[in-house]
Design a protein around this motif. Structure first.
Motif, mmCIF file in Angstrom:
data_model
loop_
_atom_site.group_PDB
_atom_site.id
_atom_site.type_symbol
_atom_site.label_atom_id
_atom_site.label_comp_id
_atom_site.label_asym_id
_atom_site.label_seq_id
_atom_site.Cartn_x
_atom_site.Cartn_y
_atom_site.Cartn_z
ATOM 1 N N THR A 103 -1.403 9.210 5.931
ATOM 2 C CA THR A 103 -2.236 9.143 4.734
ATOM 3 C C THR A 103 -1.414 8.543 3.602
ATOM 4 N N TRP A 104 -2.097 8.010 2.611
ATOM 5 C CA TRP A 104 -1.463 7.500 1.405
ATOM 6 C C TRP A 104 -2.434 7.723 0.251
ATOM 7 N N PRO A 105 -2.022 7.500 -0.991
ATOM 8 C CA PRO A 105 -2.859 7.890 -2.125
ATOM 9 C C PRO A 105 -4.298 7.384 -2.062
ATOM 10 N N GLU A 106 -4.514 6.193 -1.552
ATOM 11 C CA GLU A 106 -5.868 5.655 -1.478
ATOM 12 C C GLU A 106 -6.587 6.059 -0.196
ATOM 13 N N GLN A 107 -5.907 6.774 0.689
ATOM 14 C CA GLN A 107 -6.463 7.094 2.007
ATOM 15 C C GLN A 107 -6.219 8.570 2.302
ATOM 16 N N ARG B 104 -1.605 -4.782 2.161
ATOM 17 C CA ARG B 104 -3.001 -5.200 2.194
ATOM 18 C C ARG B 104 -3.072 -6.704 2.018
ATOM 19 N N THR C 265 3.767 7.175 1.729
ATOM 20 C CA THR C 265 2.900 7.395 2.885
ATOM 21 C C THR C 265 3.437 8.592 3.649
ATOM 22 N N VAL D 54 0.830 -1.202 0.000
ATOM 23 C CA VAL D 54 0.000 0.000 0.000
ATOM 24 C C VAL D 54 0.866 1.254 0.000
#
Length: 215
Positions: free
Chosen positions: A199-203, A58, A138, A38
């Motif tokens: 945070t990360w790109p999907e979150q 994940r 991240t 992730v």
């Protein structure tokens, strides 16, 4: 600053984790479940000797947090927490540890959560020797921000006390108790305690990663 290299790894980090994660009590999946990376973030070892990286993976629909340290020699007394060894085409053999027992990780995590340090900047050294900045996949920060406190100093060497209950690992270092969430709840965005969120790109919404409290 985290200095990284364009290098070949054998086995890869995900291959190491695929063999190690199913042995952990907080891993509630089949041993052959596919792992997807992730994101990841790094802390700085002030001595510049130990690599400190946390990888988010994940498994099915669950995001797991896996802190690792990379060393050029075994950490005395830490054999039970050895994830494995890997060959780095630039740095040679690296001993990879579950970082929760590593004094360097514990001290750097405490420094960041307590506001005395920040996430490491990442710089990649290319095969021709160029240094290229890299944006971390991240992004982490302390909350509440700006509440700097002296972080506890790590022991000189050897593992720090840690224990896992349920889906979190508790680390004791100096006068602080650190809690690292192994299984992330993407709906939990903070804590009443000093905390690390990411945070990360999907979150896009910050997710609680770790907390610290004085003891």
């Amino acid at each position: 600053m985290a200095i990284l290299y364009s290098a070949q790894l054998h086995p890869t980090k995900l291959e190491l984790l695929a063999g190690w994660l199913p042995t952990q009590p907080w891993f509630a999946h089949d041993a052959d479940v596919p792992l997807d990376r992730v994101g990841a973030y790094r802390f700085d070892d002030p001595a510049g000797e130990v690599g400190v990286e946390t990888i988010l993976v994940r498994a099915d629909d669950t995001v797991l947090q896996v802190p690792l340290t990379y060393r050029d020699a075994p950490l005395p007394g830490a054999d039970p927490w050895l994830v494995g060894t890997m060959e780095h085409s630039v740095l040679g053999t690296r001993w990879v540890y579950d970082a929760c027992t590593d004094p360097v990780y514990a001290a750097t995590l405490a420094s960041v959560v307590l506001g005395d340090a920040v996430q490491a900047e990442e710089v990649v050294v290319t095969p021709d020797g160029e240094h290229q900045p890299r944006t971390p996949s991240t992004v982490v920060r302390a909350e509440p921000a700006g509440s700097a406190t002296d972080a506890p100093a790590p022991p000189v060497d050897g593992p720090v006390p840690c224990s896992t209950t349920g889906r979190a690992t508790t680390i004791l270092i100096g006068g602080a108790e650190l809690t690292v969430l192994r299984v992330l709840d993407l709906d939990v965005h903070g804590s009443a305690l000093p905390a690390l969120v990411g945070t990360w790109p999907e979150q896009a919404e910050p997710v609680l990663l770790a907390t610290a409290r004085p003891i």
